[in-house]
Design an enzyme around this catalytic site. Structure first.
Site, short mmCIF file in Angstrom:
data_model
loop_
_atom_site.label_atom_id
_atom_site.label_comp_id
_atom_site.label_asym_id
_atom_site.label_seq_id
_atom_site.Cartn_x
_atom_site.Cartn_y
_atom_site.Cartn_z
N ARG A 182 -14.30 14.07 17.44
CA ARG A 182 -15.54 14.31 18.21
C ARG A 182 -15.34 15.36 19.30
O ARG A 182 -16.27 16.07 19.65
CB ARG A 182 -16.02 13.00 18.83
CG ARG A 182 -16.47 11.96 17.82
CD ARG A 182 -16.96 10.70 18.51
NE ARG A 182 -18.27 10.91 19.13
CZ ARG A 182 -18.65 10.41 20.30
NH1 ARG A 182 -17.78 9.71 21.02
NH2 ARG A 182 -19.85 10.62 20.76
N VAL B 27 27.69 5.89 -14.39
CA VAL B 27 27.25 6.83 -15.42
C VAL B 27 27.75 8.23 -15.06
O VAL B 27 27.51 8.72 -13.95
CB VAL B 27 25.72 6.83 -15.56
CG1 VAL B 27 25.28 7.91 -16.55
CG2 VAL B 27 25.24 5.46 -16.02
N ASP C 236 14.41 8.15 -5.72
CA ASP C 236 15.08 9.12 -4.86
C ASP C 236 15.81 10.22 -5.62
O ASP C 236 16.25 11.20 -5.02
CB ASP C 236 16.09 8.41 -3.96
CG ASP C 236 15.42 7.51 -2.93
OD1 ASP C 236 14.18 7.44 -2.91
OD2 ASP C 236 16.14 6.85 -2.16
N ARG D 160 6.68 -7.03 -18.56
CA ARG D 160 5.31 -7.54 -18.52
C ARG D 160 4.42 -6.91 -19.59
O ARG D 160 3.35 -7.44 -19.89
CB ARG D 160 4.72 -7.29 -17.13
CG ARG D 160 5.34 -8.15 -16.05
CD ARG D 160 5.02 -7.66 -14.67
NE ARG D 160 5.64 -8.52 -13.65
CZ ARG D 160 5.93 -8.13 -12.43
NH1 ARG D 160 5.67 -6.89 -12.04
NH2 ARG D 160 6.50 -8.97 -11.58
N TYR E 128 -13.92 -2.72 14.83
CA TYR E 128 -13.99 -2.63 16.29
C TYR E 128 -14.22 -4.00 16.90
O TYR E 128 -15.08 -4.77 16.50
CB TYR E 128 -15.12 -1.71 16.74
CG TYR E 128 -15.49 -1.93 18.20
CD1 TYR E 128 -14.60 -1.58 19.22
CD2 TYR E 128 -16.70 -2.54 18.55
CE1 TYR E 128 -14.91 -1.82 20.55
CE2 TYR E 128 -17.02 -2.79 19.88
CZ TYR E 128 -16.12 -2.42 20.88
OH TYR E 128 -16.42 -2.66 22.19
N ASN F 241 9.23 2.61 -5.46
CA ASN F 241 8.62 1.47 -6.14
C ASN F 241 7.43 1.90 -6.99
O ASN F 241 7.26 1.44 -8.12
CB ASN F 241 8.21 0.41 -5.13
CG ASN F 241 9.35 -0.51 -4.74
OD1 ASN F 241 9.68 -1.43 -5.46
ND2 ASN F 241 9.97 -0.23 -3.61
N CYS G 181 15.81 -0.01 3.57
CA CYS G 181 15.25 0.31 4.89
C CYS G 181 15.50 -0.80 5.90
O CYS G 181 15.38 -0.57 7.11
CB CYS G 181 13.75 0.57 4.76
SG CYS G 181 13.34 1.97 3.70
N TRP H 193 -15.20 4.06 19.49
CA TRP H 193 -14.74 5.17 18.66
C TRP H 193 -13.21 5.08 18.56
O TRP H 193 -12.52 5.11 19.57
CB TRP H 193 -15.14 6.52 19.25
CG TRP H 193 -16.62 6.79 19.23
CD1 TRP H 193 -17.50 6.58 20.24
CD2 TRP H 193 -17.37 7.30 18.14
NE1 TRP H 193 -18.77 6.94 19.87
CE2 TRP H 193 -18.72 7.40 18.56
CE3 TRP H 193 -17.06 7.70 16.84
CZ2 TRP H 193 -19.74 7.85 17.75
CZ3 TRP H 193 -18.07 8.18 16.03
CH2 TRP H 193 -19.39 8.25 16.47
N ALA I 276 13.27 1.78 -7.84
CA ALA I 276 12.60 2.41 -8.97
C ALA I 276 13.03 1.78 -10.29
O ALA I 276 12.20 1.48 -11.15
CB ALA I 276 12.88 3.92 -8.98
#
Length: 443
Positions: free
Chosen positions: A439, A80, A280, A21, A423, A302, A42, A431, A11
């Site tokens: 369905r 901090v 977090d 930027r 597909y 992010n 991760c 499907w 973050a």
């Protein structure tokens, strides 16, 4: 204008880059408690498991890149400990020089992340007891692997399961200690049975409904004591959840959630003027629940950091929220969830129905097809999708992402039939499995 950011990971550095930027030659100072910037948390279990050539592969940008290419003042070992919002000061200890510091800000971002929970068990200070949260700790674990035979993982959630898989792939004897009656607590209990069977099929010893009573050893851990017995351990991984790093923010000044996460609005603003929070350490608006939530994931950190940085720099962009999507690989299984479970629907007093089906990831006439179980939750009154859980051996990622998009746009169960999904027999059935569930469901 001086932009100060507390935290140099997902973050914090996403925000810093957005400011770079957007503004011409901005003055940005980032205060990082550790020594590594912008790394992929991760991926740590997979580094331990030998899937990466180096821990450097986990670092998106080095501290030197931020300093030399983008002109960001990056400071390491800056802990901090206090924020004075009246004087606009950030204070704490510079452990690199072993002296206190005080830095003024015009705009502040709290991106301090979260820390693993370490329960108050005897022996957690023994050598060989670890969490998996930082690159240096993962490196220390990796260095010990040649001398390790027995690993005990305390916790059967995301980190615990990933750790168990990777230690097993390194040839270790692995035991998972879980205090509840199932692994993968994000799943319904009967679906979680598939995760238990997968663990046992791969030689992982799983102990459910067990309370940890302490860790034993002289200077190094040797055993984990539980309500169900004593387990040999050369190394222990504590994966018992995390808690937001917000204790340095005064409770009488900042609005926080019950777990300590800082409450933010759609623009990542806290209740204090010119102070933002992301990642977090902050709350995350849940589109399905229609309330603030806490789901600390790298993707969300992010996104929130990017949006915080844009708003800090004078732009205006809102965070649209999360649907609560996650996925996990556990040996041969793919386990995914998005939106709400039945228990969460009940806690929110949402009237709901459940539908599910078993399907194959590709055309059913292929010999290499794999089965998956799809369980969907939808509103009993209007059939609006509320969530889903999918578990199988291939193709789960594609379906959970489609379902997440459907939740994001407030689609109903039957709307799934109208989606134009790709597909060809090697990739799907005519499907899609999600459409097959829709369905077959009478609403």
């Amino acid at each position: 204008m001086h932009f100060v950011i507390i935290g140099g990971d997902a973050a914090g550095m996403s925000a810093a880059m957005q400011i770079v930027r957007t503004k011409d030659s901005p003055r940005i100072t980032v205060l990082e408690k550790g020594t590594v910037f912008s790394y992929g948390q991760c991926g740590l279990p997979y580094f331990i498991g030998g899937h990466l050539t180096s821990s450097d592969d986990l670092i998106a940008r080095s501290r030197e890149d931020f300093e030399n290419k983008y002109g960001i003042d990056t400071r390491v070992l800056y802990d901090v400990q206090k924020v004075d919002t009246h004087e606009k000061l950030v204070m704490g200890m510079d452990y690199g020089n072993n002296q206190p510091f005080s830095i003024s800000y015009d705009v502040l971002l709290v991106a301090s992340g979260a820390s693993p929970k370490i329960p108050d068990w005897p022996g957690t200070n023994l050598k060989g007891v670890h969490t998996i949260k930082t690159v240096p700790e993962a490196e220390r674990i990796y260095e010990q692997l040649p001398d390790i035979e027995h690993v005990v993982v305390i916790g059967g959630g995301y980190v615990g399961l990933e750790a168990a898989e990777n230690f097993k792939e390194q040839g270790k004897h692995v035991t998972i200690i879980q205090r509840s009656n199932q692994l993968a607590p994000m799943l319904d209990e009967d679906l979680a049975e598939l995760a238990l069977k997968e663990a046992e099929a791969n030689g992982v010893n799983v102990v459910l409904n067990a309370t940890v009573e302490g860790l034993e050893g002289s200077s190094k851990v040797h055993h984990v004591m539980t309500s169900k017995g004593r387990y040999a351990a050369d190394l222990v991984i504590i994966a018992a959840g995390i808690t937001p790093n917000t204790s340095f923010l005064p409770n009488d000044t900042f609005h926080k959630a019950r777990n300590g996460a800082v409450l933010v609005d759609a623009y990542m603003r806290t209740n204090v003027e010119n102070v933002f929070a992301a990642g977090d350490c902050a709350t995350h608006y849940n589109i399905v629940k229609r309330t603030q939530d806490y789901m600390p994931l790298g993707t969300t950190a992010n996104k929130q950091g990017q949006i915080a940085g844009q708003n800090m720099a004078g732009l205006s962009r809102a965070f649209k929220g999360i649907t609560g999507t996650s996925i996990l690989r556990f040996f041969g299984l793919e386990i995914a969830k998005t939106g709400l479970s039945g228990a969460e629907c009940e806690a929110l007093d949402f009237p709901y129905k459940v539908t599910e089906a078993n399907a194959t990831d590709i055309a059913s006439y292929f010999t290499n097809r794999e089965k998956m179980t799809i369980r969907l939750f939808y509103h009993a009154d209007n059939q609006k999708l509320l969530g889903g859980q999918i578990i199988g051996r291939h193709g789960v990622d594609k379906r959970i992402d489609v379902l997440s998009v459907a939740l994001f746009h407030g689609m109903c169960l039957k709307d799934l039939e109208d989606l134009d999904l790709s597909y060809a027999p090697p990739f799907n059935s005519v499907w899609d499995p999600l459409q097959q569930v829709a369905r077959r469901t009478k609403t």
